[in-house]
Scaffold this motif. Structure first.
Motif, PDB file in Angstrom:
ATOM      1  N   THR A  58      22.299 -10.634   5.594  1.00  0.00           N
ATOM      2  CA  THR A  58      21.338  -9.533   5.646  1.00  0.00           C
ATOM      3  C   THR A  58      21.878  -8.264   4.991  1.00  0.00           C
ATOM      4  O   THR A  58      21.101  -7.358   4.691  1.00  0.00           O
ATOM      5  N   ALA A  61      22.720 -10.296   0.775  1.00  0.00           N
ATOM      6  CA  ALA A  61      21.828 -11.336   0.248  1.00  0.00           C
ATOM      7  C   ALA A  61      22.562 -12.541  -0.315  1.00  0.00           C
ATOM      8  O   ALA A  61      21.973 -13.341  -1.044  1.00  0.00           O
ATOM      9  N   HIS A  84      17.529  -7.507   0.342  1.00  0.00           N
ATOM     10  CA  HIS A  84      16.577  -8.620   0.336  1.00  0.00           C
ATOM     11  C   HIS A  84      16.391  -9.083  -1.111  1.00  0.00           C
ATOM     12  O   HIS A  84      16.095  -8.274  -1.996  1.00  0.00           O
ATOM     13  N   LEU A 123       8.088  -7.198   4.603  1.00  0.00           N
ATOM     14  CA  LEU A 123       9.285  -6.453   4.980  1.00  0.00           C
ATOM     15  C   LEU A 123       8.926  -5.043   5.437  1.00  0.00           C
ATOM     16  O   LEU A 123       7.877  -4.496   5.082  1.00  0.00           O
ATOM     17  N   TRP A 235      16.164  -3.991  -2.608  1.00  0.00           N
ATOM     18  CA  TRP A 235      15.410  -5.189  -2.948  1.00  0.00           C
ATOM     19  C   TRP A 235      15.848  -5.592  -4.351  1.00  0.00           C
ATOM     20  O   TRP A 235      15.992  -4.744  -5.232  1.00  0.00           O
TER      21      TRP A 235
END
Length: 241
Positions: A58, A61, A84, A123, A235
């Motif tokens: 987490t 990734a 993520h 998310l 991200w």
């Protein structure tokens, strides 16, 4: 003749004209060229091959047998609260991203954005999405910033404010792909800055196309946190294992 009838008739004619156009210009798969799925430039077979990321750390990734925090992040907590990734860096994503990045293939980028929207929609939303910037010298050579080209429609689709001006790349660095992990960190020292006086949100999500060691994202996160941003996440389109 009644205006309402005229308007209705025009709408019917427009619809009739568009129908064959939808057939003539049906989506084509950007990977193999076969007919695409409805409203998507990807066929069913290539869509089924997309390497969606499964269980991962987490904090960075990195793929794991089950979701959690990897040993490295436990021993050396990164400046990112979470990362993520939509995909593992594998076929066909490993073909689509270079096409966008180096060959001006924005159709490949559109397919990736469509897929990322589906992956990231559930998310927690940050108050701001900030794409990792290119240095102006590299931007001049390439002509566009691939991270921004992906982040702009992603932010619009997910209704997240986009603030590319919040982070600046003040130093031209060597290409990270040519360096080992230690050299990558050294290469990026002091590379990013936050403009003086910028209104800072409490929670920022960085966006980049590919994460390898994380050195670039970490350097950007450290600059934002030093400037006063309380929480920085990331991200990425794809994570290299």
């Amino acid at each position: 003749m009644d205006h309402h009838v005229n308007q209705s008739g025009r709408q019917k004619v427009d619809a009739d004209l568009r129908a064959p156009l939808r057939w003539l210009f049906a989506p084509r798969c950007v990977v193999c060229g076969d007919p695409g799925l409805p409203d998507r430039d990807l066929c069913a077979a290539c869509h089924a091959q997309l390497p969606w990321q499964g269980p991962a750390c987490t904090r960075c990734a990195l793929p794991l047998p089950q979701a959690g925090i990897c040993g490295h992040c436990l021993q050396h907590p990164p400046p990112l609260a979470a990362v993520h990734a939509a995909f593992d860096y594998a076929f066909p994503v490993d073909a689509l991203l270079p096409r966008l990045k180096f060959h001006h293939d924005f159709a490949a980028g559109r397919v990736l954005v469509q897929s990322m929207c589906a992956q990231f929609a559930g998310l927690e939303r940050a108050t701001t999405l900030v794409p990792l910037p290119l240095h102006r010298s590299r931007l001049r050579r390439r002509g566009y910033d691939q991270a921004l080209e992906l982040a702009r429609p992603l932010a619009r689709a997910l209704r997240i404010p986009l603030r590319p001006e919040l982070l600046q790349r003040q130093r031209a660095t060597a290409a990270q792909s040519t360096l080992d992990a230690t050299a990558r960190k050294r290469n990026l020292r002091g590379a990013f800055t936050v403009p003086t006086g910028a209104a800072l949100p409490e929670h920022v999500t960085l966006f980049d196309d590919v994460m390898t060691t994380g050195a670039t994202l970490h350097a950007a996160a450290e600059a934002l946190r030093k400037a006063g941003v309380a929480q920085v996440e990331a991200w990425v389109c794809a994570r290299v294992a």
